[in-house]
Motif scaffolding. Structure first.
Motif, PDB file in Angstrom:
ATOM      1  N   GLN A 189     -19.411 -22.912 -29.013  1.00 44.96           N
ATOM      2  CA  GLN A 189     -19.466 -21.728 -28.163  1.00 44.96           C
ATOM      3  C   GLN A 189     -19.116 -22.130 -26.737  1.00 44.96           C
ATOM      4  O   GLN A 189     -19.689 -23.068 -26.185  1.00 44.96           O
ATOM      5  N   VAL A 190     -18.150 -21.425 -26.150  1.00 50.94           N
ATOM      6  CA  VAL A 190     -17.650 -21.804 -24.827  1.00 50.94           C
ATOM      7  C   VAL A 190     -18.089 -20.849 -23.725  1.00 50.94           C
ATOM      8  O   VAL A 190     -17.947 -21.164 -22.546  1.00 50.94           O
ATOM      9  N   ALA A 191     -18.601 -19.679 -24.069  1.00 55.18           N
ATOM     10  CA  ALA A 191     -19.128 -18.731 -23.090  1.00 55.18           C
ATOM     11  C   ALA A 191     -20.516 -18.309 -23.541  1.00 55.18           C
ATOM     12  O   ALA A 191     -20.760 -18.088 -24.730  1.00 55.18           O
ATOM     13  N   GLY A 192     -21.443 -18.209 -22.609  1.00 53.38           N
ATOM     14  CA  GLY A 192     -22.827 -17.948 -22.943  1.00 53.38           C
ATOM     15  C   GLY A 192     -23.103 -16.533 -23.409  1.00 53.38           C
ATOM     16  O   GLY A 192     -22.340 -15.596 -23.136  1.00 53.38           O
ATOM     17  N   ASP A 193     -24.226 -16.361 -24.123  1.00 50.10           N
ATOM     18  CA  ASP A 193     -24.691 -15.037 -24.521  1.00 50.10           C
ATOM     19  C   ASP A 193     -25.172 -14.277 -23.282  1.00 50.10           C
ATOM     20  O   ASP A 193     -25.547 -14.871 -22.270  1.00 50.10           O
ATOM     21  N   SER A 194     -25.198 -12.946 -23.385  1.00 50.47           N
ATOM     22  CA  SER A 194     -25.579 -12.133 -22.234  1.00 50.47           C
ATOM     23  C   SER A 194     -26.273 -10.863 -22.706  1.00 50.47           C
ATOM     24  O   SER A 194     -26.340 -10.569 -23.905  1.00 50.47           O
ATOM     25  N   GLY A 195     -26.766 -10.075 -21.751  1.00 52.64           N
ATOM     26  CA  GLY A 195     -27.488  -8.850 -22.040  1.00 52.64           C
ATOM     27  C   GLY A 195     -28.985  -9.052 -21.892  1.00 52.64           C
ATOM     28  O   GLY A 195     -29.484 -10.180 -21.902  1.00 52.64           O
ATOM     29  N   SER A 196     -29.726  -7.935 -21.771  1.00 54.29           N
ATOM     30  CA  SER A 196     -31.166  -8.040 -21.565  1.00 54.29           C
ATOM     31  C   SER A 196     -31.881  -8.628 -22.776  1.00 54.29           C
ATOM     32  O   SER A 196     -32.985  -9.172 -22.657  1.00 54.29           O
TER      33      SER A 196
ATOM     34  N   LEU B 158     -23.653  -7.144 -39.383  1.00 54.59           N
ATOM     35  CA  LEU B 158     -23.566  -7.805 -38.082  1.00 54.59           C
ATOM     36  C   LEU B 158     -24.276  -7.029 -36.986  1.00 54.59           C
ATOM     37  O   LEU B 158     -24.822  -7.617 -36.058  1.00 54.59           O
ATOM     38  N   GLY B 159     -24.241  -5.695 -37.037  1.00 58.39           N
ATOM     39  CA  GLY B 159     -24.873  -4.891 -36.005  1.00 58.39           C
ATOM     40  C   GLY B 159     -23.989  -4.594 -34.825  1.00 58.39           C
ATOM     41  O   GLY B 159     -24.382  -3.873 -33.911  1.00 58.39           O
ATOM     42  N   HIS B 160     -22.770  -5.122 -34.802  1.00 61.29           N
ATOM     43  CA  HIS B 160     -21.811  -4.849 -33.730  1.00 61.29           C
ATOM     44  C   HIS B 160     -20.428  -5.255 -34.196  1.00 61.29           C
ATOM     45  O   HIS B 160     -20.262  -5.919 -35.229  1.00 61.29           O
TER      46      HIS B 160
ATOM     47  N   TYR C 251     -27.821  -7.283 -26.847  1.00 59.45           N
ATOM     48  CA  TYR C 251     -27.446  -8.698 -26.930  1.00 59.45           C
ATOM     49  C   TYR C 251     -25.945  -8.790 -27.179  1.00 59.45           C
ATOM     50  O   TYR C 251     -25.414  -8.138 -28.072  1.00 59.45           O
ATOM     51  N   GLN C 252     -25.257  -9.604 -26.366  1.00 62.88           N
ATOM     52  CA  GLN C 252     -23.835  -9.833 -26.575  1.00 62.88           C
ATOM     53  C   GLN C 252     -23.595 -11.326 -26.736  1.00 62.88           C
ATOM     54  O   GLN C 252     -23.852 -12.108 -25.823  1.00 62.88           O
ATOM     55  N   ASN C 253     -23.121 -11.703 -27.925  1.00 60.27           N
ATOM     56  CA  ASN C 253     -22.828 -13.105 -28.178  1.00 60.27           C
ATOM     57  C   ASN C 253     -21.615 -13.542 -27.366  1.00 60.27           C
ATOM     58  O   ASN C 253     -20.671 -12.783 -27.167  1.00 60.27           O
ATOM     59  N   GLY C 254     -21.637 -14.791 -26.900  1.00 65.00           N
ATOM     60  CA  GLY C 254     -20.544 -15.305 -26.092  1.00 65.00           C
ATOM     61  C   GLY C 254     -19.308 -15.641 -26.917  1.00 65.00           C
ATOM     62  O   GLY C 254     -19.300 -15.553 -28.143  1.00 65.00           O
ATOM     63  N   ILE C 255     -18.246 -16.019 -26.220  1.00 65.98           N
ATOM     64  CA  ILE C 255     -16.991 -16.404 -26.877  1.00 65.98           C
ATOM     65  C   ILE C 255     -17.153 -17.787 -27.504  1.00 65.98           C
ATOM     66  O   ILE C 255     -17.730 -18.696 -26.905  1.00 65.98           O
ATOM     67  N   ASP C 256     -16.640 -17.936 -28.733  1.00 59.63           N
ATOM     68  CA  ASP C 256     -16.663 -19.256 -29.356  1.00 59.63           C
ATOM     69  C   ASP C 256     -15.277 -19.641 -29.847  1.00 59.63           C
ATOM     70  O   ASP C 256     -14.399 -18.793 -30.039  1.00 59.63           O
ATOM     71  N   VAL C 257     -15.071 -20.943 -30.038  1.00 61.29           N
ATOM     72  CA  VAL C 257     -13.843 -21.479 -30.617  1.00 61.29           C
ATOM     73  C   VAL C 257     -14.222 -22.273 -31.858  1.00 61.29           C
ATOM     74  O   VAL C 257     -15.337 -22.800 -31.967  1.00 61.29           O
ATOM     75  N   HIS C 258     -13.282 -22.373 -32.798  1.00 63.49           N
ATOM     76  CA  HIS C 258     -13.587 -23.061 -34.047  1.00 63.49           C
ATOM     77  C   HIS C 258     -12.321 -23.672 -34.630  1.00 63.49           C
ATOM     78  O   HIS C 258     -11.198 -23.215 -34.362  1.00 63.49           O
ATOM     79  N   LEU C 259     -12.500 -24.721 -35.435  1.00 57.32           N
ATOM     80  CA  LEU C 259     -11.397 -25.437 -36.067  1.00 57.32           C
ATOM     81  C   LEU C 259     -11.782 -25.753 -37.505  1.00 57.32           C
ATOM     82  O   LEU C 259     -12.804 -26.410 -37.751  1.00 57.32           O
TER      83      LEU C 259
ATOM     84  N   PRO D  80     -36.482 -22.927 -30.517  1.00 59.80           N
ATOM     85  CA  PRO D  80     -36.609 -21.483 -30.743  1.00 59.80           C
ATOM     86  C   PRO D  80     -35.258 -20.787 -30.840  1.00 59.80           C
ATOM     87  O   PRO D  80     -34.265 -21.213 -30.262  1.00 59.80           O
ATOM     88  N   LEU D  81     -35.253 -19.684 -31.597  1.00 60.38           N
ATOM     89  CA  LEU D  81     -34.094 -18.822 -31.742  1.00 60.38           C
ATOM     90  C   LEU D  81     -34.522 -17.381 -31.508  1.00 60.38           C
ATOM     91  O   LEU D  81     -35.658 -17.012 -31.801  1.00 60.38           O
ATOM     92  N   THR D  82     -33.585 -16.561 -31.011  1.00 56.38           N
ATOM     93  CA  THR D  82     -33.826 -15.120 -31.052  1.00 56.38           C
ATOM     94  C   THR D  82     -33.584 -14.675 -32.481  1.00 56.38           C
ATOM     95  O   THR D  82     -32.579 -15.012 -33.087  1.00 56.38           O
ATOM     96  N   ARG D  83     -34.504 -13.927 -33.028  1.00 53.48           N
ATOM     97  CA  ARG D  83     -34.394 -13.540 -34.436  1.00 53.48           C
ATOM     98  C   ARG D  83     -35.047 -12.177 -34.627  1.00 53.48           C
ATOM     99  O   ARG D  83     -36.207 -11.985 -34.273  1.00 53.48           O
ATOM    100  N   GLY D  84     -34.315 -11.238 -35.139  1.00 57.76           N
ATOM    101  CA  GLY D  84     -34.891  -9.942 -35.438  1.00 57.76           C
ATOM    102  C   GLY D  84     -34.836  -8.944 -34.305  1.00 57.76           C
ATOM    103  O   GLY D  84     -35.344  -7.847 -34.433  1.00 57.76           O
ATOM    104  N   GLY D  85     -34.227  -9.265 -33.177  1.00 58.89           N
ATOM    105  CA  GLY D  85     -34.049  -8.305 -32.098  1.00 58.89           C
ATOM    106  C   GLY D  85     -35.319  -8.028 -31.318  1.00 58.89           C
ATOM    107  O   GLY D  85     -36.347  -8.658 -31.487  1.00 58.89           O
TER     108      GLY D  85
END
Length: 319
Positions: A250-257, A182-184, A219-227, A66-71
């Motif tokens: 992604q190195v830090a988790g998503d947060s928010g209600s 993006l919405g944010h 919803y706040q997406n967590g911190i990610d790293v990329h190469l 499952p994914l969160t989709r559409g808020g």
């Protein structure tokens, strides 16, 4: 060879700092992996340029993931998504050095279409079904993306730093399954290296993304790293072929209600071929690049393939 190399760098000045991103949440990041490619850190000729980038993506995720989709806390399962986007915008490279390096600024936006087919959408983490076999599609414009780079050359070794952010003005509705905005707000920064001896190149660019909260979905997406990676060989003075790849983690988790699935850390890896070619249009040297990525080892993120076709158009150069 010197004349050809100078012209190549002029074309690359518009081809490489391509700023693009897409909607957050749902296992999709602000940073679009694969943005940097061949000769990413090589300084370029000063002046104006205009890149055009066609991007096609095709990805899916199984019904058991499952994914969160559409808020609004909505959860989607069995997502099959496609996107066709055309990015473009002005790029300017300064003639005067900054901190001993060469500065470039880009402003990019996209128009296009995105669509998604979903097997089921659920009202929350307990899995209560709202609907089945739903589809959504959207045509419109993206957010506005700005990027700045600073590059240094030392013989065959080239170094760069960059920063990228967005102005969230694109087509966005928290109740839709797909969005082009993006919405944010988000901010990404990092650095890179290119080895280039006029016949062979190897480029690696690493970065990190911070996302602000989406107030519409809490919803706040967590911190990610990329190469982003590239390796290629010039088979002639005009044509190079090779491989590209990327790693996203992604190195830090998503947060928010709105993060009803918890920290929802995602990852994906990809590899694929590339070919680039330089050709004359009047007195100017243009550049075309085609590269593709096949994704694997995805977690909490749709997995598939994507294709990039870049046309680099030089507009002017400093005397």
């Amino acid at each position: 060879m010197r004349k050809t190399s100078t012209a190549i760098l002029l074309a690359l000045s518009v081809a490489l700092p391509s700023s693009m991103a897409r909607a957050d949440e749902g296992g999709i990041s602000f940073w679009l992996p694969g943005q940097f490619g061949a000769l990413a850190a090589v300084p370029t000729e000063p002046g104006w340029a205009f890149p055009l980038i066609y991007y096609h993506a095709n990805a899916d995720i199984g019904a058991n993931e499952p994914l969160t989709r559409g808020g609004r806390g909505r959860i989607a399962a069995g997502v099959d998504a496609k996107a066709d986007l055309l990015f473009g915008g002005p790029t300017y490279t300064f003639a005067d050095p900054l901190l001993g390096g060469q500065a470039t600024l880009s402003l990019i936006a996209a128009v296009g279409r995105s669509e998604a087919d979903v097997e089921a959408t659920l009202s929350g983490p307990r899995g209560n079904t709202i609907s089945t076999q739903v589809s959504d599609s959207l045509k419109g414009g993206s957010d506005l993306y700005g990027m700045g780079t600073l590059k240094w050359n030392h013989g065959v070794h080239n170094f760069m730093v960059y920063g990228m952010g967005n102005l969230p003005v694109g087509a966005y509705d928290p109740d839709r399954l797909v969005n082009l905005g993006l919405g944010h707000a988000a901010l990404d920064g990092g650095g890179g290296y290119t080895y280039f001896d006029k016949r062979n190149e190897f480029s690696a660019v690493a970065g990190m993304t911070y996302n602000w909260e989406n107030n519409d979905t809490d919803y706040q997406n967590g911190i990610d790293v990329h190469l982003d990676l590239s390796a290629s060989h010039f088979v002639t003075e005009q044509t190079h072929v090779g491989l590209v790849g990327y790693v996203y983690q992604q190195v830090a988790g998503d947060s928010g209600s709105g993060a009803v699935l918890g920290d929802f850390k995602s990852r994906v890896t990809a590899v694929g071929p590339q070919v680039g070619h330089f050709f004359k249009v009047g007195k100017d040297l243009w550049y075309a690049n085609l590269k593709g990525y096949n994704e694997f080892d995805a977690k909490n993120r749709a997995e598939g393939w994507n294709l990039w076709l870049t046309l680099a158009i030089p507009l002017s150069s400093e005397p």
